[in-house]
Design a protein around this motif. Structure first.
Motif, PDB file in Angstrom:
ATOM      1  N   ASN A  21      26.598  53.555  86.868  1.00  0.00           N
ATOM      2  CA  ASN A  21      27.079  54.763  86.215  1.00  0.00           C
ATOM      3  C   ASN A  21      25.922  55.329  85.399  1.00  0.00           C
ATOM      4  N   ILE A  39      38.130  51.077  77.689  1.00  0.00           N
ATOM      5  CA  ILE A  39      38.666  51.673  78.915  1.00  0.00           C
ATOM      6  C   ILE A  39      39.819  50.832  79.447  1.00  0.00           C
ATOM      7  N   SER A  77      37.515  51.326  88.264  1.00  0.00           N
ATOM      8  CA  SER A  77      37.195  51.941  86.976  1.00  0.00           C
ATOM      9  C   SER A  77      37.830  53.326  86.939  1.00  0.00           C
ATOM     10  N   PRO A  78      38.105  53.846  85.751  1.00  0.00           N
ATOM     11  CA  PRO A  78      38.608  55.214  85.663  1.00  0.00           C
ATOM     12  C   PRO A  78      37.572  56.199  86.212  1.00  0.00           C
ATOM     13  N   THR A  81      34.195  57.246  83.154  1.00  0.00           N
ATOM     14  CA  THR A  81      34.125  55.952  82.484  1.00  0.00           C
ATOM     15  C   THR A  81      32.820  55.788  81.723  1.00  0.00           C
ATOM     16  N   LYS A  86      30.682  52.259  88.218  1.00  0.00           N
ATOM     17  CA  LYS A  86      31.927  52.727  88.806  1.00  0.00           C
ATOM     18  C   LYS A  86      32.226  51.740  89.923  1.00  0.00           C
TER      19      LYS A  86
END
Length: 176
Positions: A21, A39, A77-78, A81, A86
């Motif tokens: 990310n 998270i 993962s959202p 994030t 990710k």
């Protein structure tokens, strides 16, 4: 010590996606500096009868065909994030209840659901850790999770499951 009445017979990784990310400043965050308290990991769970599992596989467990279940667990993962990666992983496992007379404080299908998802999560956690240990942001170790207290969907016994039904039709943008 005694064997669990819920036994994992087979496990498959149906999908894995992991990428670093990168922030707006093109900076990667170090996995070791990250706290999961910020998270919420997304999960999708499914259960169904594994009707065809025994058709080609000899077994030593006696008559378990009617108690053979497939669980799928998806973890990701959202979309937005702060995590260093990710990720999305879908694991499926075939489980059998070996002792239908086992005395438990909860119904056997609840025990299977809870223990099975916990086993699959442990597998997914290990794979994410191993994969990210060779990536630029460092190792990402997912937090330990519990599925104790969760209940399986109602009337699941009437459903045969497709391989990897978790996250079906729920793709995140950028996840392939």
């Amino acid at each position: 010590m005694r064997p669990s009445p819920v036994q994992l017979l087979d496990t498959r990784i149906l999908k894995i996606f992991v990428e670093p990310n990168i922030t707006e400043n093109d900076e990667a965050s170090e996995a070791g500096e990250f706290a999961f308290a910020d998270i919420e990991i997304e999960t999708a769970k499914s259960i169904g009868l594994a009707e065809d599992f025994w058709s080609e596989t000899p077994h030593e467990f006696g008559d378990v065909e009617n108690r053979t279940i497939q669980l799928s667990l998806g973890i990701r993962s959202p979309e937005e994030t702060a995590a260093p990666y990710k990720f999305e992983i879908i694991c499926a496992g075939v489980f059998a209840i070996l002792d239908s007379n086992y005395k438990a404080n909860i119904p056997l299908d609840h025990l299977l659901w809870q223990a099975g998802l916990t086993m699959l999560f442990g597998r997914a956690r290990e794979i994410i850790s191993s994969t990210t240990s060779r990536m630029p942001n460092g190792e990402l170790l997912l937090p330990t999770m519990t599925f104790m207290g969760d209940e399986p969907p109602k009337n699941w016994q009437k459903t045969a499951i497709e391989d990897g039904a978790a996250f079906e039709g729920q793709e995140l943008p950028g996840h392939t």
